[in-house]
Design a protein around this motif. Structure first.
Motif, mmCIF file in Angstrom:
data_model
loop_
_atom_site.group_PDB
_atom_site.id
_atom_site.type_symbol
_atom_site.label_atom_id
_atom_site.label_comp_id
_atom_site.label_asym_id
_atom_site.label_seq_id
_atom_site.Cartn_x
_atom_site.Cartn_y
_atom_site.Cartn_z
ATOM 1 N N VAL A 109 0.820 -1.210 0.000
ATOM 2 C CA VAL A 109 0.000 0.000 0.000
ATOM 3 C C VAL A 109 0.858 1.266 0.000
ATOM 4 N N ALA A 110 1.891 1.251 0.849
ATOM 5 C CA ALA A 110 2.559 2.506 1.182
ATOM 6 C C ALA A 110 3.928 2.690 0.529
ATOM 7 N N HIS A 111 4.525 1.621 0.013
ATOM 8 C CA HIS A 111 5.862 1.719 -0.594
ATOM 9 C C HIS A 111 5.836 1.163 -2.018
ATOM 10 N N PRO A 112 5.238 1.901 -2.959
ATOM 11 C CA PRO A 112 5.126 1.380 -4.327
ATOM 12 C C PRO A 112 6.476 1.067 -4.977
ATOM 13 N N ALA A 113 7.504 1.912 -4.754
ATOM 14 C CA ALA A 113 8.799 1.675 -5.408
ATOM 15 C C ALA A 113 9.475 0.430 -4.831
ATOM 16 N N PHE A 114 9.417 0.291 -3.513
ATOM 17 C CA PHE A 114 9.980 -0.888 -2.839
ATOM 18 C C PHE A 114 9.270 -2.161 -3.317
ATOM 19 N N SER A 115 7.925 -2.086 -3.370
ATOM 20 C CA SER A 115 7.142 -3.268 -3.723
ATOM 21 C C SER A 115 7.259 -3.637 -5.204
ATOM 22 N N ALA A 116 7.698 -2.681 -6.001
ATOM 23 C CA ALA A 116 7.919 -2.997 -7.415
ATOM 24 C C ALA A 116 9.145 -3.896 -7.574
ATOM 25 N N VAL A 117 10.095 -3.763 -6.662
ATOM 26 C CA VAL A 117 11.339 -4.537 -6.741
ATOM 27 C C VAL A 117 11.261 -5.797 -5.883
ATOM 28 N N VAL A 118 10.751 -5.634 -4.651
ATOM 29 C CA VAL A 118 10.731 -6.737 -3.694
ATOM 30 C C VAL A 118 9.354 -7.393 -3.705
ATOM 31 N N ASP A 119 9.354 -8.720 -3.672
ATOM 32 C CA ASP A 119 8.098 -9.462 -3.607
ATOM 33 C C ASP A 119 7.585 -9.415 -2.166
ATOM 34 N N VAL A 120 6.556 -8.607 -1.920
ATOM 35 C CA VAL A 120 6.072 -8.381 -0.552
ATOM 36 C C VAL A 120 4.850 -9.242 -0.219
ATOM 37 N N SER A 121 4.545 -10.206 -1.089
ATOM 38 C CA SER A 121 3.393 -11.076 -0.805
ATOM 39 C C SER A 121 3.739 -11.986 0.377
ATOM 40 N N PRO A 122 2.725 -12.365 1.175
ATOM 41 C CA PRO A 122 3.005 -13.092 2.419
ATOM 42 C C PRO A 122 3.726 -14.419 2.203
ATOM 43 N N ASP A 123 3.587 -15.056 1.049
ATOM 44 C CA ASP A 123 4.258 -16.340 0.855
ATOM 45 C C ASP A 123 5.723 -16.195 0.436
ATOM 46 N N ALA A 124 6.091 -15.005 -0.030
ATOM 47 C CA ALA A 124 7.474 -14.792 -0.456
ATOM 48 C C ALA A 124 8.292 -14.079 0.609
ATOM 49 N N TYR A 125 7.620 -13.379 1.486
ATOM 50 C CA TYR A 125 8.282 -12.512 2.472
ATOM 51 C C TYR A 125 8.198 -13.208 3.821
ATOM 52 N N HIS A 126 9.365 -13.532 4.369
ATOM 53 C CA HIS A 126 9.422 -14.455 5.497
ATOM 54 C C HIS A 126 9.790 -13.727 6.794
ATOM 55 N N LEU A 127 9.049 -14.005 7.861
ATOM 56 C CA LEU A 127 9.271 -13.345 9.164
ATOM 57 C C LEU A 127 9.669 -14.372 10.210
ATOM 58 N N GLU A 128 10.620 -14.002 11.062
ATOM 59 C CA GLU A 128 11.107 -14.952 12.065
ATOM 60 C C GLU A 128 11.582 -14.194 13.303
ATOM 61 N N ALA A 129 11.058 -14.571 14.467
ATOM 62 C CA ALA A 129 11.481 -13.919 15.715
ATOM 63 C C ALA A 129 12.030 -14.947 16.673
ATOM 64 N N SER A 130 13.128 -14.588 17.355
ATOM 65 C CA SER A 130 13.576 -15.454 18.434
ATOM 66 C C SER A 130 14.466 -14.649 19.367
ATOM 67 N N GLY A 131 14.293 -14.872 20.675
ATOM 68 C CA GLY A 131 15.094 -14.145 21.662
ATOM 69 C C GLY A 131 14.924 -12.652 21.525
ATOM 70 N N ALA A 132 16.042 -11.951 21.330
ATOM 71 C CA ALA A 132 16.008 -10.495 21.259
ATOM 72 C C ALA A 132 15.964 -9.990 19.817
ATOM 73 N N THR A 133 15.815 -10.896 18.851
ATOM 74 C CA THR A 133 15.888 -10.463 17.454
ATOM 75 C C THR A 133 14.625 -10.827 16.674
ATOM 76 N N ALA A 134 14.369 -10.056 15.632
ATOM 77 C CA ALA A 134 13.229 -10.299 14.740
ATOM 78 C C ALA A 134 13.713 -10.019 13.325
ATOM 79 N N SER A 135 13.551 -10.999 12.447
ATOM 80 C CA SER A 135 14.164 -10.903 11.118
ATOM 81 C C SER A 135 13.130 -11.019 10.009
ATOM 82 N N GLN A 136 13.403 -10.292 8.917
ATOM 83 C CA GLN A 136 12.558 -10.354 7.727
ATOM 84 C C GLN A 136 13.458 -10.709 6.545
#
Ligand code: FES
Ligand SMILES: [Fe+2]
Length: 337
Positions: free
Chosen positions: A194-221
């Motif tokens: 919605v908010a970053h058209p230029a970023f989303s044109a380059v990066v695949d921001v769909s939920p199945d391609a964009y991976h999120l992972e949290a553990s301990g003190a860190t959170a990674s995308q």
């Protein structure tokens, strides 16, 4: 659907006061990089949360992190960066050695019982990860490696050799939003399409391609480009550090978001690039990131305006898309409990 933290926590000065005590005064804070103190006799001033710090390399070559607060009447001692044999307070000219010892205080010979050895700049915990320097105001802090968790390995696995990176530039920014709103905005890409058209044109921001992972003190995308060739990593290290690696040539940016009041934040990013990365590519990336940053600044200011209204108690979190925010909010709630 999970409820968010109470919105009043993003507005009240008392909450920020507690956060300063219970979060910022006892966590590792990125303050700057090794090149700024490469020579004996060099220093730079910075902040660990609300705490002014100065990092020095003394004449023997040893690194120190010192509370940058004069033991006389409390003025900040050192500003900026550079090379000095001593640090002199601008108020009454007390001078300190680069290891923090009080070297001279004008008229101290006229003061009975003046004991310079009791008046050194207070030492803080300092650790390096590759070229990145971290300070913790809590001297008995657990090791930095515990906070960083898997992030160094994930970066290495992604082909980023932090030791081969060269510092390029620091950018600074201000946000009209509580520091937690800025962190939460960083922790999801639900808003990207919605908010970053230029970023989303380059990066695949769909939920199945964009991976999120949290553990301990860190959170990674973990992101990949739409053409499938590029990989990006965006790491968050509790409580307030962003580490970005964009797809393409060797690059990394790192920097904290810091509270500057209940409803204001400041931040900076130190950009690093591989030795042989072309200037044109660097400029393009900086321009791209600046664009995304300006879009985010408007978003978080808009959230602040809404949560401040006081008529709705909390928001909602969107399951897997906002799982890193859940993780962050749990760490905040635990710290303040
Ligand atoms: S406050 Fe630093 S010399 Fe007086
Ligand atoms: Fe964003």
């Amino acid at each position: 659907m999970r409820e968010s933290l109470p919105w009043i926590w993003y507005v009240e000065p008392e909450v920020l006061q507690q956060e300063q005590d219970r979060i910022f005064r006892r966590t590792w804070q990125y303050v700057g990089h090794m090149e700024r103190v490469s020579e004996p006799g060099s220093y730079f001033a910075g902040r660990a949360g609300a705490v002014p710090v100065v990092v020095t390399r003394d004449r023997e070559g040893e690194l120190h992190a010192l509370l940058n607060v004069c033991r006389h009447r409390g003025s900040v001692v050192a500003r900026g960066e550079g090379r000095r044999t001593t640090l002199q307070c601008p108020y009454h000219a007390w001078t300190y050695e680069l290891d923090g010892a009080l070297h001279a205080a004008p008229r101290s010979e006229r003061v009975p019982g003046f004991r310079p050895e009791e008046l050194c700049l207070v030492p803080l915990a300092l650790e390096a990860w590759g070229p990145f320097l971290f300070v913790n105001p809590e001297r008995e802090a657990p090791p930095l490696a515990e906070t960083l968790g898997d992030v160094p390995r994930l970066l290495a696995d992604g082909g980023v050799d932090v030791d081969s990176l060269r510092f390029h530039a620091r950018t600074e920014y201000e946000l009209e939003a509580n520091w937690k709103i800025a962190c939460e905005n960083y922790l999801e890409c639900y808003h990207c399409a919605v908010a970053h058209p230029a970023f989303s044109a380059v990066v695949d921001v769909s939920p199945d391609a964009y991976h999120l992972e949290a553990s301990g003190a860190t959170a990674s995308q973990f992101a990949r480009t739409r053409d499938g060739d590029g990989r990006g990593q965006f790491h968050f290290v509790w409580p307030n550090l962003k580490i970005n690696v964009f797809p393409g040539a060797a690059n990394l940016s790192i920097g904290p978001v810091l509270p500057a009041g209940p409803e204001r934040s400041v931040g900076f990013l130190d950009y690093f690039f591989g030795r042989d990365v072309a200037n044109g590519w660097i400029e393009e990336l900086l321009g791209f990131d600046d664009q995304v940053g300006r879009e985010d600044a408007a978003l978080v200011a808009s959230v602040q305006e809404g949560v401040r209204s006081g008529l709705v108690e909390r928001g909602r979190l969107m399951g897997e898309s906002e799982v890193l925010i859940e993780h962050f909010q749990r760490l905040v709630a635990d710290a303040l409990a």
